[in-house]
Scaffold this active site. Sequence first.
Site, PDB file in Angstrom:
ATOM      1  CG  ASP A 164      14.849 -47.689 -68.441  1.00  0.00           C
ATOM      2  OD1 ASP A 164      15.201 -48.306 -69.511  1.00  0.00           O
ATOM      3  OD2 ASP A 164      13.444 -47.643 -68.896  1.00  0.00           O
TER       4      ASP A 164
ATOM      5  CB  SER B   8      12.901 -43.064 -63.190  1.00  0.00           C
ATOM      6  OG  SER B   8      12.329 -43.778 -62.570  1.00  0.00           O
ATOM      7  CB  THR B   9      13.071 -40.648 -58.721  1.00  0.00           C
ATOM      8  OG1 THR B   9      13.652 -42.291 -59.112  1.00  0.00           O
ATOM      9  CG2 THR B   9      12.819 -39.733 -57.875  1.00  0.00           C
TER      10      THR B   9
ATOM     11  CG  MET C 213      18.363 -43.905 -59.107  1.00  0.00           C
ATOM     12  SD  MET C 213      19.322 -43.089 -59.026  1.00  0.00           S
ATOM     13  CE  MET C 213      20.299 -43.462 -57.622  1.00  0.00           C
TER      14      MET C 213
END
Length: 354
Positions: free
Chosen positions: A288, A166-167, A285
């Site tokens: 997940d 993700s991020t 973040m």
Amino acid sequence: MTRSIRVVIVDDSSLMREMLKAVISDEPGIEVVGVARDPYEARDVIKRTNPDVVTLDVEMPRMDGLSFLEKIMTLRPTPVVMVSSLTQEGSEATIRALEIGAVDCVAKPDGSEGHGFEAMAHELVGKIRIAATARLSMRRPKPATSPLQTPRRAGSGTRLIAIGASTGGVERIRDVLAVMPADCPPIVITQHMGPSYVPSFAARLDRISPPSVEVATQGARLVQGKVYIAPGDRHLVIIRDPQGYSCHIQDGPAVSGHRPSVDVLFSSVAKAAGANAVGVILSGMGRDGASGMLAMRDAGAYTIGEQESSCVVYGMPRAAREAGAVAVELPLAQIPAEMLRAFDAIGEHRTRAN
């Protein structure tokens, strides 16, 4: 008492500066400490206010935002969220900004007062809060560029590698694929990203990576030398039939707060491949991927988490580790080689544990 997140807004539109300032200043725990209309003003404001997060337009007079972003990341690493019409869906600038080191991007709606400003502002505030937790380094190791050796069993047709991020994931996935051999094992990836950014992301990876990279499509067969990226706003699921593994694209609600969801991908890999898979969870973040990776490990797969020291946001890898889903944690630079070593070692007694 928790200190407010200090934000500097850089945008050449006075109207947009004022609108963003009003929205952000209304948020609890966030303080706008400065605004600037171009990178030269921004340089002085950033030096004077030492913000936690900078929101940065792409297209500005005297110096474009991407050039200024490179200077920030080189001279004074600061979490940056790109905010620009040029970061709208499918923009190459978005992908380039994320590779340079922007934590995230938000697209302006059409027209400063047009439909969608409220939704964009809500999204921006959320990304500012995430960006404030990001860890940036002035001395990020230069990624390797020489491809690794092809695993002996890369073309077995019974094994695969799954990656979730993700991020901070865009530059990490770029670095991992940069050292994959052209005939690498099949790799499937879910990266949290807006639906129309994904084609540009896959196309850029395809241009700069030895293996072929494409957006996953319904029914696409997993083959050696190919990497499949989950489409935006739809889940990527892997299934197995007598002919091997294939991609299935699913609608449906968000899972673990995301669509596409890393949990959905990893859970499907656990079911389809069992012990014949390697799972990797990179910077991001939230949580997940943690439950999906645990399902992979419970099914016998080998699992790797990115170590905190190299993450932009040590959220998803931490959640996976705390869930008992991670067999080994490594800094990013060591992950590609370990990924391929573990792929070749499937079926052997080679598990490394934390």
